[in-house]
Scaffold this active site. Structure first.
Site, PDB file in Angstrom:
ATOM      1  N   GLU A 172      46.669  83.493  26.711  1.00  0.00           N
ATOM      2  CA  GLU A 172      47.669  83.732  25.671  1.00  0.00           C
ATOM      3  C   GLU A 172      47.277  84.960  24.853  1.00  0.00           C
ATOM      4  OE1 GLU A 172      50.025  79.939  24.770  1.00  0.00           O
ATOM      5  OE2 GLU A 172      48.307  79.961  23.431  1.00  0.00           O
ATOM      6  N   SER A 189      55.497  84.047  23.870  1.00  0.00           N
ATOM      7  CA  SER A 189      56.925  84.412  23.883  1.00  0.00           C
ATOM      8  C   SER A 189      57.560  84.271  25.265  1.00  0.00           C
ATOM      9  CB  SER A 189      57.138  85.821  23.315  1.00  0.00           C
ATOM     10  OG  SER A 189      56.718  85.863  21.965  1.00  0.00           O
ATOM     11  N   ASN A 216      54.166  73.294  23.585  1.00  0.00           N
ATOM     12  CA  ASN A 216      53.339  73.112  22.387  1.00  0.00           C
ATOM     13  C   ASN A 216      54.265  73.165  21.176  1.00  0.00           C
ATOM     14  OD1 ASN A 216      51.487  73.234  20.307  1.00  0.00           O
ATOM     15  ND2 ASN A 216      50.848  75.343  20.728  1.00  0.00           N
ATOM     16  N   LYS A 249      53.574  72.606  18.141  1.00  0.00           N
ATOM     17  CA  LYS A 249      52.880  73.023  16.914  1.00  0.00           C
ATOM     18  C   LYS A 249      53.228  72.051  15.764  1.00  0.00           C
ATOM     19  CE  LYS A 249      53.195  77.710  18.622  1.00  0.00           C
ATOM     20  NZ  LYS A 249      52.913  79.108  18.372  1.00  0.00           N
TER      21      LYS A 249
HETATM   22  C1  PEP Z   1      51.920  79.019  21.907  1.00  0.00           C
HETATM   23  O1  PEP Z   1      51.958  78.570  20.787  1.00  0.00           O
HETATM   24  O2  PEP Z   1      51.031  78.654  22.697  1.00  0.00           O
HETATM   25  C2  PEP Z   1      52.937  79.980  22.306  1.00  0.00           C
HETATM   26  C3  PEP Z   1      52.817  80.567  23.457  1.00  0.00           C
HETATM   27  O3  PEP Z   1      53.951  80.212  21.404  1.00  0.00           O
HETATM   28  P1  PEP Z   1      55.302  81.051  21.677  1.00  0.00           P
HETATM   29  O4  PEP Z   1      55.818  80.610  23.035  1.00  0.00           O
HETATM   30  O5  PEP Z   1      56.205  80.671  20.577  1.00  0.00           O
HETATM   31  O6  PEP Z   1      54.931  82.490  21.691  1.00  0.00           O
END
Ligand code: PEP
Length: 256
Positions: A172, A218, A9, A11
């Site tokens: 998540e 993360s 993702n 973003k």
């Molecule tokens: C996400 O945006 O779905 C995500 C898990 O971000 P990160 O891996 O940066 O924590």
């Protein structure tokens, strides 16, 4: 065997030219180190404006799929600035991320809207990647299961058994997204097993066993292998680490 997925993702990162160069690198590295498992696929979710170009670039790589990061629940109409499911389908999207905690927090996305988005996606044969997860304060109060169960119940449990089998769920925990604080392997497994149990109670064990459940928060090249080794963790939804081609490839290959 259920499908395994590693999804990136991006973003609101990467201009069109930056998207092109990141996908070039990902494809180059995947050629050098190909995916050997037929059940593992890679999903890339760039910003809307890069979707078509990225889709053309991954065309011909049968293990790599295109995802949007959001969609509107209506097919068309007076919704300035929004993008509909048929628009995404026509340019080659296979997946759409819905219910990401950032959209829930900053754009008032709620379970009622998510139920509508899920319906719109399944109607067009696109696969929702449905994000759920608790806030830190909710985990500290011991309410993580209650919160996630209610998110599933409100946004997905109106679906038929055949429909829900098509949905990918991403657990998540909000406190782990973009914070560098990952859920422990045990915490991830516990919540994934819980999600599968809740689905089994509603739709039966056979159905729950077929649904792909990803971990997000993360996840990186260092911790992915341990997280993915859990019986109920079928892969990851990766934010920050998906922006670096080498890291993303290492995370993909950690999903054995
Ligand atoms: C996400 O945006 O779905 C995500 C898990 O971000 P990160 O891996 O940066 O924590």
């Amino acid at each position: 065997m259920r499908k395994k997925i590693v999804a990136g993702n991006w973003k609101m990162n990467n201009t069109l030219s930056q998207s092109i160069s990141l996908v070039e690198n990902i494809i180059k590295l995947l050629k050098e180190k190909p995916i050997m498992q037929s059940e593992l696929c890679v999903v890339i979710a760039p910003p809307f404006i890069s979707l078509e170009k990225v889709g053309n670039m991954i065309n011909g790589h049968k293990e790599v799929f295109l995802s949007a990061q959001n969609c509107h629940s209506e097919i068309k109409g007076a919704y300035t600035g929004e993008v509909s499911v048929p628009m995404l389908k026509e340019i080659g999207c296979n997946y759409v991320i819905i219910g990401h905690s950032e959209r829930r927090a900053y754009f008032n996305e709620n379970d009622e809207t998510l139920a509508k988005k899920t319906n719109a996606l399944l109607k067009e044969d696109l696969i929702p990647i449905f994000c759920c997860g608790e806030l830190l304060i909710e985990r500290q109060a011991g309410n993580q299961e209650k919160i996630v169960k209610s998110q599933l119940n409100n946004a997905l449990f109106h679906l038929s058994k055949e429909q829900i089998k098509k949905v990918v769920i991403a657990y998540e925990p909000v406190w782990a997204i973009g914070t560098g604080v990952t859920a422990t392997s045990a915490q991830a497994q516990e919540m994934h097993a819980f999600i599968r149990k809740v689905i089994a109670e509603k739709y039966g064990t056979d159905c729950a066993e077929e649904i792909t459940i990803l971990y997000g928060g993360s996840c990186n090249a260092k911790n992915a292998q341990e997280l993915f080794a859990n019986a109920d963790v079928d892969g990851g939804l990766i934010g920050g680490a998906s922006l670096i081609a080498e890291d993303f490839i290492n995370i993909i290959h950690a999903n054995k």
